[in-house]
Motif scaffolding. Structure first.
Motif, short mmCIF file in Angstrom:
data_model
loop_
_atom_site.label_atom_id
_atom_site.label_comp_id
_atom_site.label_asym_id
_atom_site.label_seq_id
_atom_site.Cartn_x
_atom_site.Cartn_y
_atom_site.Cartn_z
N GLY A 491 0.64 -1.28 -0.06
CA GLY A 491 -0.05 -0.07 0.16
C GLY A 491 0.30 1.40 -0.01
O GLY A 491 1.60 1.00 -0.69
N ASP A 492 0.19 2.26 0.89
CA ASP A 492 0.96 3.11 1.23
C ASP A 492 2.53 3.09 1.28
O ASP A 492 3.34 4.44 0.44
N ARG A 493 3.13 2.22 2.00
CA ARG A 493 4.71 1.99 1.92
C ARG A 493 5.29 2.12 0.58
O ARG A 493 6.52 2.84 0.81
N LEU A 494 4.78 1.64 -0.20
CA LEU A 494 5.88 1.89 -1.09
C LEU A 494 4.87 2.12 -2.75
O LEU A 494 5.70 2.24 -3.81
N ALA A 495 3.55 3.39 -2.21
CA ALA A 495 2.77 3.62 -3.67
C ALA A 495 3.53 4.49 -4.31
O ALA A 495 3.60 4.42 -5.44
N GLY A 496 4.28 5.42 -3.41
CA GLY A 496 5.65 6.46 -4.46
C GLY A 496 6.34 5.72 -5.71
O GLY A 496 5.79 6.20 -6.67
N ILE A 497 7.11 4.75 -4.85
CA ILE A 497 7.70 4.14 -5.86
C ILE A 497 7.37 3.48 -6.90
O ILE A 497 7.71 3.07 -8.08
#
Length: 580
Positions: A491-497
């Motif tokens: 989820g959000d932990r890797l969302a940007g990457i």
């Protein structure tokens, strides 16, 4: 992990590979040894990662006389131990070198297909020598036939073999092939008469008055193609997540600390996150860039904080970048900066802290992560343009190059070149353009790089899935299979990457590369070139890299600097390739 080498000699002095091992001692600083028996010597210089107190090489089986020299890691060693014990060949120690030895004692050449991992192996039977490499070519193995001296030589690095020749020569046909595809093909190297054993192949060498070299034989079947009735995407995603997790588990098995490269992209982010979940101590991670505000460096630092990693950043000045170029070209054995000086310097930094590192190589080739995968037809057209450029110079590439171009051209004409381009990228471009440079540069710093995305089971699974389910929609960022895992699991932990396209290793030095390119153009702006070299290498950067490579590879000039080469090129006529 180590260097391996060997010599078969039927004339002249007794066989020895001690000199070859000395030239590659950076690959194995812990111990070195050779076994000489009859006309054959095999040896290894060891970097101990698994079972440091065991596994001295070469290792010999007293009962059968079989001996092995082994470079790499066997990730399915536990399963093989159980199978060997059941077959009456129990292992006495914990090293995977003994697993390799017992496997060939028990099953002969058929043992090759049962090995899972990264490896280059020499097996000394009583009457022949067998050489083999892993399926994707993670671990290198080169050989040379010295017909005049009655010798056959092999080593982990081609340049170690080249140094055996008092007057080594560059293979200019390989330069022609390189100008078309960007990599050598079919085992060719930039050193005349030195060949790389092909991945997933074995080759026998025998002696009876003269040296006889058998054909290279594949020991694994071709990749599975997508089934006519593919499994649902949700099921495929679940299998992929489980198989990748198991691959990371296998690649974390070691008696030393394992660290990870963080590039700021998706591949290394997923690996580091999976590894951090499995380790009891905080994972140590490393990033390199030309400046603190580089987007990849910023993304990597942010991820390291989120997974609780001990993160170390290396920022490289332009002067250090230039200084590392000659050593980089010498190590990768090509006039190419794909891995780049930054990776050279990163490996040196990692080597001051650790011996084993996880790396994301292979994910882009396996799952279509490069820019060229977004527009395969354009990529094929660029390869065609390279072929036309070579022909304008009055030159011709090897038949293997032409066969690859013809297949890509035919698939592009049918309207979907992506499957063929992925097939192509999983061969020489992966092995010679990425895995070999990563191996050479990391081992120069005595660091073992492990590449979980090229785990045998994971590759087999991904290659069996529908291509467009793996890569994603045309024009997208690619690696849809991996992006879905990152999004759904983290989820959000890797969302940007997961949403951003990584700029890739050379782009971590994009400012330095632009300055280097400007220097090359200035140096060659008014310098005439012969038509053959100018047509073959129209980019001034490529001509400068070729000149640096020629100096470090043939003249073995360790003190050469980029400014000196640029000054020399600016002040004289640049010779054509025939004079190289």
């Amino acid at each position: 992990m180590c260097a391996i080498a060997g010599c078969v000699s039927v004339a002249g002095p007794p066989p020895s590979c001690a000199g070859l091992l000395r030239r590659m001692r950076h690959r194995g600083p812990d111990s070195s040894g050779e076994l000489v028996r009859g006309p054959v010597a095999i040896g290894a210089a060891r970097l101990a990662i698994v079972a440091p107190g065991d596994g001295t090489q070469p290792m010999q089986d007293p009962a059968t006389g079989i001996a092995v020299a082994f470079n790499g890691e066997i990730y399915n060693a536990p399963e093989l131990r159980r199978a060997l014990a059941a077959a009456g060949h129990p292992c006495q120690g914990p090293s995977d070198t003994e697993v390799v030895l017992r496997a060939f004692a028990a099953w002969g050449d058929a043992a090759a297909a049962r090995l899972g991992g990264m490896f280059a192996i020499a097996v000394r039977y009583r009457d022949r020598l067998l050489l083999l490499r892993d399926r994707t070519g993670i671990k290198p193995l080169a050989f040379r036939v010295d017909e005049a001296g009655g010798r056959f030589l092999f080593a982990s690095e081609a340049r170690a073999l080249a140094a055996e020749n008092p007057a080594p020569r560059l293979d200019l046909q390989t330069l022609v092939d390189f100008a078309v595809l960007g990599v050598p093909v079919d085992g060719a190297t930039f050193f005349e008469a030195i060949t790389e054993l092909r991945p997933g192949h074995m080759m026998a060498v025998s002696w009876s008055g003269r040296i006889e070299i058998g054909p290279q034989r594949a020991f694994v079947p071709p990749d599975a193609r997508p089934a006519a009735d593919p499994i649902p995407q949700a099921d495929a995603d679940a299998r992929f997540a489980a198989t990748l997790g198991a691959a990371v588990d296998r690649h974390l098995a070691a008696a030393v600390e394992i660290v990870a490269c963080l590039s700021g992209g998706l591949d290394s982010a997923v690996l580091a996150t999976l590894a951090a979940e499995r380790l009891t101590a905080p994972l140590r991670t490393f990033t390199v860039a030309e400046s603190e505000d580089h987007p990849d460096a910023v993304a990597a630092a942010g991820l390291a904080r989120r997974i609780g990693a001990r993160h170390e950043r290396l920022f490289v000045s332009f002067e250090d970048f230039l200084d590392a170029i000659p050593a980089t070209l010498a190590l990768v054995e090509m006039p190419d900066l794909a891995a780049g000086p930054l990776f050279t310097l990163l490996c040196r930094r990692i080597g001051t802290h650790a011996r084993c590192c996880l790396d994301g190589e292979g994910a882009d080739e396996l799952m279509g992560g490069y820019r060229r995968h977004r527009d395969p037809a354009r990529s094929v057209a660029e390869i065609d343009a390279g072929l036309a450029r070579v022909r304008r110079a009055g030159l011709a590439p090897r038949d293997g190059v032409l066969a690859r171009v013809e297949r890509l051209r035919a698939e592009a004409a049918r309207g979907d070149a992506l499957p063929a381009l992925l097939d192509h990228d999983m061969t020489d471009p992966l092995e010679r353009g990425h895995l070999q440079p990563v191996d050479r540069l990391s081992m120069a710093a005595s660091v073992e790089m492990r590449v979980p995305y090229l785990d045998d089971q994971l590759v087999a699974l991904v290659r069996s899935l529908p291509v467009h389910d793996v890569v994603g929609p045309r024009g997208g960022n690619g690696k849809a299979l991996l992006r879905r895992l990152a999004r759904e699991r983290y989820g959000d932990r890797l969302a940007g990457i997961a949403r951003r396209p990584k700029l890739m290793m050379p782009e971590a030095a994009r400012g330095h590369l632009a300055r280097f390119r400007s220097l090359c153009r200035t140096a060659l702006a008014s310098t005439p070139v012969r038509d053959d070299l100018g047509a073959l290498l129209p980019d001034p950067v490529d001509r400068v890299l070729w000149e640096i490579f020629r100096i470090v590879a043939i003249e073995a000039e360790a003190a050469v600097t980029v400014p000196d080469v640029l000054a020399a090129l600016a002040g004289r006529r640049v010779a054509g390739i025939a004079a190289a």
